[in-house]
Design a protein around this motif. Sequence first.
Motif, PDB file in Angstrom:
ATOM      1  N   VAL A   3      98.460 104.872  97.450  1.00  0.00           N
ATOM      2  CA  VAL A   3      99.877 104.525  97.330  1.00  0.00           C
ATOM      3  C   VAL A   3     100.521 105.312  96.199  1.00  0.00           C
ATOM      4  O   VAL A   3     101.650 105.825  96.334  1.00  0.00           O
ATOM      5  CB  VAL A   3     100.027 103.005  97.119  1.00  0.00           C
ATOM      6  CG1 VAL A   3     101.453 102.660  96.708  1.00  0.00           C
ATOM      7  CG2 VAL A   3      99.654 102.260  98.383  1.00  0.00           C
ATOM      8  N   LEU A   4      99.840 105.457  95.081  1.00  0.00           N
ATOM      9  CA  LEU A   4     100.394 106.224  93.960  1.00  0.00           C
ATOM     10  C   LEU A   4     100.623 107.683  94.362  1.00  0.00           C
ATOM     11  O   LEU A   4     101.700 108.252  94.091  1.00  0.00           O
ATOM     12  CB  LEU A   4      99.451 106.142  92.762  1.00  0.00           C
ATOM     13  CG  LEU A   4      99.846 106.992  91.540  1.00  0.00           C
ATOM     14  CD1 LEU A   4     101.189 106.533  90.979  1.00  0.00           C
ATOM     15  CD2 LEU A   4      98.765 106.922  90.460  1.00  0.00           C
ATOM     16  N   ALA A  22     109.085 101.765  91.924  1.00  0.00           N
ATOM     17  CA  ALA A  22     107.881 101.808  92.756  1.00  0.00           C
ATOM     18  C   ALA A  22     106.798 102.664  92.101  1.00  0.00           C
ATOM     19  O   ALA A  22     105.600 102.336  92.158  1.00  0.00           O
ATOM     20  CB  ALA A  22     108.229 102.352  94.136  1.00  0.00           C
ATOM     21  N   PHE A  23     107.199 103.767  91.454  1.00  0.00           N
ATOM     22  CA  PHE A  23     106.236 104.613  90.754  1.00  0.00           C
ATOM     23  C   PHE A  23     105.555 103.845  89.620  1.00  0.00           C
ATOM     24  O   PHE A  23     104.322 103.886  89.470  1.00  0.00           O
ATOM     25  CB  PHE A  23     106.951 105.849  90.222  1.00  0.00           C
ATOM     26  CG  PHE A  23     106.134 106.679  89.281  1.00  0.00           C
ATOM     27  CD1 PHE A  23     105.109 107.482  89.744  1.00  0.00           C
ATOM     28  CD2 PHE A  23     106.366 106.632  87.909  1.00  0.00           C
ATOM     29  CE1 PHE A  23     104.338 108.233  88.862  1.00  0.00           C
ATOM     30  CE2 PHE A  23     105.614 107.387  87.031  1.00  0.00           C
ATOM     31  CZ  PHE A  23     104.598 108.183  87.512  1.00  0.00           C
ATOM     32  N   TYR A  63     100.765 100.749  87.526  1.00  0.00           N
ATOM     33  CA  TYR A  63     100.187  99.458  87.123  1.00  0.00           C
ATOM     34  C   TYR A  63      99.099  99.004  88.106  1.00  0.00           C
ATOM     35  O   TYR A  63      98.046  98.514  87.691  1.00  0.00           O
ATOM     36  CB  TYR A  63     101.308  98.425  87.044  1.00  0.00           C
ATOM     37  CG  TYR A  63     100.833  96.998  86.938  1.00  0.00           C
ATOM     38  CD1 TYR A  63     100.469  96.454  85.719  1.00  0.00           C
ATOM     39  CD2 TYR A  63     100.738  96.196  88.078  1.00  0.00           C
ATOM     40  CE1 TYR A  63     100.034  95.140  85.623  1.00  0.00           C
ATOM     41  CE2 TYR A  63     100.303  94.888  87.994  1.00  0.00           C
ATOM     42  CZ  TYR A  63      99.953  94.360  86.774  1.00  0.00           C
ATOM     43  OH  TYR A  63      99.514  93.066  86.693  1.00  0.00           O
ATOM     44  N   SER A  64      99.336  99.185  89.401  1.00  0.00           N
ATOM     45  CA  SER A  64      98.380  98.730  90.424  1.00  0.00           C
ATOM     46  C   SER A  64      97.070  99.499  90.342  1.00  0.00           C
ATOM     47  O   SER A  64      95.989  98.930  90.511  1.00  0.00           O
ATOM     48  CB  SER A  64      98.995  98.885  91.819  1.00  0.00           C
ATOM     49  OG  SER A  64     100.195  98.143  91.921  1.00  0.00           O
ATOM     50  N   VAL A  65      97.161 100.810  90.089  1.00  0.00           N
ATOM     51  CA  VAL A  65      95.930 101.603  89.941  1.00  0.00           C
ATOM     52  C   VAL A  65      95.113 101.097  88.755  1.00  0.00           C
ATOM     53  O   VAL A  65      93.887 100.970  88.832  1.00  0.00           O
ATOM     54  CB  VAL A  65      96.282 103.098  89.772  1.00  0.00           C
ATOM     55  CG1 VAL A  65      95.057 103.889  89.329  1.00  0.00           C
ATOM     56  CG2 VAL A  65      96.814 103.661  91.075  1.00  0.00           C
ATOM     57  N   VAL A  78      97.094 111.631  86.457  1.00  0.00           N
ATOM     58  CA  VAL A  78      97.937 112.330  87.436  1.00  0.00           C
ATOM     59  C   VAL A  78      99.385 111.857  87.325  1.00  0.00           C
ATOM     60  O   VAL A  78     100.332 112.656  87.339  1.00  0.00           O
ATOM     61  CB  VAL A  78      97.387 112.096  88.861  1.00  0.00           C
ATOM     62  CG1 VAL A  78      98.364 112.618  89.901  1.00  0.00           C
ATOM     63  CG2 VAL A  78      96.035 112.769  89.025  1.00  0.00           C
ATOM     64  N   ALA A  79      99.579 110.525  87.220  1.00  0.00           N
ATOM     65  CA  ALA A  79     100.942 109.985  87.113  1.00  0.00           C
ATOM     66  C   ALA A  79     101.621 110.459  85.841  1.00  0.00           C
ATOM     67  O   ALA A  79     102.819 110.809  85.848  1.00  0.00           O
ATOM     68  CB  ALA A  79     100.882 108.457  87.147  1.00  0.00           C
TER      69      ALA A  79
END
Length: 405
Positions: free
Chosen positions: A78-79, A103-104, A109-111, A126-127
């Motif tokens: 998703v990221l 969303a980004f 946060y989800s990762v 990466v983000a």
Amino acid sequence: MSPRIRGLHAFRAWLQVRPQVTDALIAAGLLLVGLPQHYLQDASDGSPRFTDPDLVNGLLVAAVTMALTFRQRYPVTVLLFIIAGEIAMAVRDYPPSIPGVVAFLVAVYSVAVHRGLAHSALGGMVAFVYFFVTLVAMPGHLSLIVIVTNCALVAGVWVLGRNLRLRRAYFAELEHRAARLERARGTDARAARIEERSRIARELHDVVAHHVSVMTVQAGAARRIIDRDAGSAREAMSTIEEVGRTALSEMRRIVGVLRTDRDAESAGRELAPQPGLGDLGELLDHVRETGLAVQLWIEGEARTPSPGVDVAAFRLIQEALTNTLKHAGSQARAWVRLYYTDADLTVEIEDDGRGTATIMADNGDNPGHGLVGMYERVALYGGELRIGPRVGGGFGVRARFPLEA
């Protein structure tokens, strides 16, 4: 509870077991709130790049935002998908959108919260690199403080997710450890019960074997001489009677001082009559003197139980009230109920204090024998025992004794 509140609780429980539906609703809400603001801002600032609603831009923003539906199951994918969507919008010269930026951050946060250290660190790097390059490449000059602040925001979101994951792992380990301790405590209780039974069996065997052997020898001697020496036969019979009484006294002493044989004061109580339900009033008066409010209810037609059940029921009430004094607190109240039927006697002891997860009786070096003793005492007479927290707070003990052997 009103039907509306019950419906809300049911809906919340339904969402808790379906996290993907929850994420889809959150993404849809974000898109519904953020997309109109995105178009309004771009239409009002006079930007030559994007002044009217654009279908392609709207579809890209919707795809990027709705990708959060799968953030818990595929957080890294998703990221990367969101980053790719943002790059695609930048290539088409679309400005950053509010739903896309949020969303980004949620994807970062989800990762961090749903993957291990290796994957979360790679995704966070990466983000971070993508976000830094995007800031530097944006048209117009951005000050160093703006770049540092925005990059710190991305790093802070990742650290927040990572800390939450570690906290969840910590609490999961605590629950796992508590479960292990609970199993170990059950094993210790079973071992204590087996050891207790073995000790009783050995002592009873020694007492019975010795005295019965003496009685057998004396009975045989009396039988052989009863015709020619009645006086010696009577003496042998007297010896048999004395040995029999001694055997009964020893067996009563073994059972009566079970788990209290190290009490220095027990020697003076061994010859005293065993208490029963007839002494319950005196016991409750003694408990009330300590400050615990106790009430007694008797339902049904009172019947005289067997001596063993009478003692067992009294000791059960005594043990339960003792544990209430120890664990329930100074402001607690207790209730004792006796229910008589034609077939059995039910004894209930409840309190409204703090309660305990497990009843513990401090018996010297062997804590926990109080609970084992309750089960053993009730099971000895074919009864049933339930011990546990009481609905509404406090603790409860319920035992059923059959009145017939």
